[in-house]
Design a protein around this motif. Sequence first.
Motif, PDB file in Angstrom:
ATOM      1  N   ARG A 131      -8.916  -0.569   9.035  1.00  0.00           N
ATOM      2  CA  ARG A 131      -8.085  -1.672   8.589  1.00  0.00           C
ATOM      3  C   ARG A 131      -7.076  -1.240   7.523  1.00  0.00           C
ATOM      4  N   TYR A 132      -7.445  -0.290   6.670  1.00  0.00           N
ATOM      5  CA  TYR A 132      -6.571   0.164   5.588  1.00  0.00           C
ATOM      6  C   TYR A 132      -6.069   1.578   5.840  1.00  0.00           C
ATOM      7  N   ALA A 133      -5.909   1.948   7.092  1.00  0.00           N
ATOM      8  CA  ALA A 133      -5.494   3.307   7.459  1.00  0.00           C
ATOM      9  C   ALA A 133      -4.084   3.634   6.965  1.00  0.00           C
ATOM     10  N   GLU A 134      -3.290   2.627   6.661  1.00  0.00           N
ATOM     11  CA  GLU A 134      -1.910   2.853   6.230  1.00  0.00           C
ATOM     12  C   GLU A 134      -1.799   3.274   4.763  1.00  0.00           C
TER      13      GLU A 134
ATOM     14  N   GLU B  21      -2.491   6.508  -2.987  1.00  0.00           N
ATOM     15  CA  GLU B  21      -3.211   5.240  -3.047  1.00  0.00           C
ATOM     16  C   GLU B  21      -4.688   5.429  -2.723  1.00  0.00           C
ATOM     17  N   ARG B  22      -4.958   6.261  -1.748  1.00  0.00           N
ATOM     18  CA  ARG B  22      -6.344   6.538  -1.371  1.00  0.00           C
ATOM     19  C   ARG B  22      -7.107   7.168  -2.528  1.00  0.00           C
ATOM     20  N   GLN B  23      -6.447   8.089  -3.250  1.00  0.00           N
ATOM     21  CA  GLN B  23      -7.076   8.725  -4.418  1.00  0.00           C
ATOM     22  C   GLN B  23      -7.377   7.681  -5.492  1.00  0.00           C
ATOM     23  N   VAL B  24      -6.445   6.770  -5.737  1.00  0.00           N
ATOM     24  CA  VAL B  24      -6.647   5.731  -6.747  1.00  0.00           C
ATOM     25  C   VAL B  24      -7.808   4.827  -6.352  1.00  0.00           C
ATOM     26  N   VAL B  25      -7.839   4.389  -5.084  1.00  0.00           N
ATOM     27  CA  VAL B  25      -8.916   3.512  -4.620  1.00  0.00           C
ATOM     28  C   VAL B  25     -10.262   4.224  -4.758  1.00  0.00           C
ATOM     29  N   ASN B  26     -10.330   5.473  -4.313  1.00  0.00           N
ATOM     30  CA  ASN B  26     -11.587   6.218  -4.415  1.00  0.00           C
ATOM     31  C   ASN B  26     -12.010   6.417  -5.870  1.00  0.00           C
ATOM     32  N   ALA B  27     -11.047   6.683  -6.744  1.00  0.00           N
ATOM     33  CA  ALA B  27     -11.368   6.871  -8.159  1.00  0.00           C
ATOM     34  C   ALA B  27     -11.907   5.571  -8.766  1.00  0.00           C
ATOM     35  N   ARG B  28     -11.263   4.431  -8.440  1.00  0.00           N
ATOM     36  CA  ARG B  28     -11.721   3.154  -8.979  1.00  0.00           C
ATOM     37  C   ARG B  28     -13.093   2.775  -8.417  1.00  0.00           C
ATOM     38  N   LEU B  29     -13.323   3.066  -7.141  1.00  0.00           N
ATOM     39  CA  LEU B  29     -14.644   2.805  -6.561  1.00  0.00           C
ATOM     40  C   LEU B  29     -15.706   3.670  -7.237  1.00  0.00           C
ATOM     41  N   ASP B  30     -15.349   4.916  -7.546  1.00  0.00           N
ATOM     42  CA  ASP B  30     -16.290   5.803  -8.249  1.00  0.00           C
ATOM     43  C   ASP B  30     -16.598   5.273  -9.654  1.00  0.00           C
ATOM     44  N   GLU B  31     -15.550   4.798 -10.358  1.00  0.00           N
ATOM     45  CA  GLU B  31     -15.748   4.234 -11.696  1.00  0.00           C
ATOM     46  C   GLU B  31     -16.666   3.013 -11.634  1.00  0.00           C
TER      47      GLU B  31
ATOM     48  N   LYS C   9      -1.716  -4.669   0.155  1.00  0.00           N
ATOM     49  CA  LYS C   9      -0.420  -4.231   0.684  1.00  0.00           C
ATOM     50  C   LYS C   9      -0.573  -3.408   1.950  1.00  0.00           C
ATOM     51  N   ARG C  10      -1.702  -2.741   2.103  1.00  0.00           N
ATOM     52  CA  ARG C  10      -1.903  -1.815   3.222  1.00  0.00           C
ATOM     53  C   ARG C  10      -2.858  -2.336   4.285  1.00  0.00           C
ATOM     54  N   ASP C  11      -3.124  -3.618   4.252  1.00  0.00           N
ATOM     55  CA  ASP C  11      -4.039  -4.216   5.220  1.00  0.00           C
ATOM     56  C   ASP C  11      -3.341  -4.313   6.566  1.00  0.00           C
TER      57      ASP C  11
ATOM     58  N   CYS D  21       4.906 -14.342  14.461  1.00  0.00           N
ATOM     59  CA  CYS D  21       3.974 -13.665  13.570  1.00  0.00           C
ATOM     60  C   CYS D  21       3.333 -12.480  14.286  1.00  0.00           C
ATOM     61  N   VAL D  22       3.245 -11.370  13.603  1.00  0.00           N
ATOM     62  CA  VAL D  22       2.544 -10.186  14.099  1.00  0.00           C
ATOM     63  C   VAL D  22       1.773  -9.581  12.934  1.00  0.00           C
ATOM     64  N   THR D  23       0.770  -8.782  13.253  1.00  0.00           N
ATOM     65  CA  THR D  23       0.051  -8.092  12.189  1.00  0.00           C
ATOM     66  C   THR D  23       0.873  -6.893  11.740  1.00  0.00           C
ATOM     67  N   ALA D  24       0.594  -6.408  10.559  1.00  0.00           N
ATOM     68  CA  ALA D  24       1.310  -5.241  10.034  1.00  0.00           C
ATOM     69  C   ALA D  24       1.091  -4.044  10.952  1.00  0.00           C
ATOM     70  N   ARG D  25      -0.113  -3.920  11.489  1.00  0.00           N
ATOM     71  CA  ARG D  25      -0.418  -2.798  12.387  1.00  0.00           C
ATOM     72  C   ARG D  25       0.423  -2.882  13.658  1.00  0.00           C
ATOM     73  N   GLU D  26       0.554  -4.079  14.237  1.00  0.00           N
ATOM     74  CA  GLU D  26       1.367  -4.254  15.442  1.00  0.00           C
ATOM     75  C   GLU D  26       2.842  -3.969  15.153  1.00  0.00           C
ATOM     76  N   ARG D  27       3.323  -4.430  14.016  1.00  0.00           N
ATOM     77  CA  ARG D  27       4.713  -4.193  13.639  1.00  0.00           C
ATOM     78  C   ARG D  27       4.999  -2.701  13.491  1.00  0.00           C
ATOM     79  N   ASP D  28       4.093  -1.997  12.808  1.00  0.00           N
ATOM     80  CA  ASP D  28       4.275  -0.562  12.602  1.00  0.00           C
ATOM     81  C   ASP D  28       4.178   0.209  13.918  1.00  0.00           C
ATOM     82  N   GLN D  29       3.263  -0.202  14.779  1.00  0.00           N
ATOM     83  CA  GLN D  29       3.119   0.439  16.094  1.00  0.00           C
ATOM     84  C   GLN D  29       4.386   0.241  16.920  1.00  0.00           C
TER      85      GLN D  29
END
Length: 158
Positions: free
Chosen positions: A53-56, A61-71, A106-108, A129-137
């Motif tokens: 779901r958050y592959a984008e 951003e991934r480093q920040v999310v992982n760091a906050r989850l670790d904290e 933002k990346r959902d 209406c489309v999902t962000a994933r469909e729009r990007d695809q």
Amino acid sequence: MKVRFIGALLLLVMSVQVAGAADKANPAVNASDKDSFQTVSEWVRKQMDAGGRYAETNGEERQVVNARLDEMSKLFEQKSSVDQMSIDEKKKLLVDQEEINSILGKRDGDRLICKSERPIGSNLPVKTCVTARERDQRRREDNKELERQQVNRQKKWG
């Protein structure tokens, strides 16, 4: 009074994250303790992988999310539930969660993007209406097709 308010706010924020993710994997948790947080944390990390779901999310951003989850995980290792945490620890937990929610929101890939356009020959707007994933695809497919046509045109005309 403030402790209850912060605790309730923290639970609400964490449950909103889980509720928003209900269509993919529903861990059915209210991350108020170490075990339920671990479930949510693992799910979020998994959803940041390709196809999730958050592959984008980009590398930073991934480093920040992982760091906050670790904290947050460290906080839960010290105190096994939100009720046992001090106000400062609860604030830290809430700030980390808000930062994670901001990035993931933002990346959902499942978030709906709607726009109202007037078709040619009409003054009545049509909402699509489309999902962000469909729009990007679709954007990727359109770019591929454009490149293919340009290559074919170059081959044809030399």
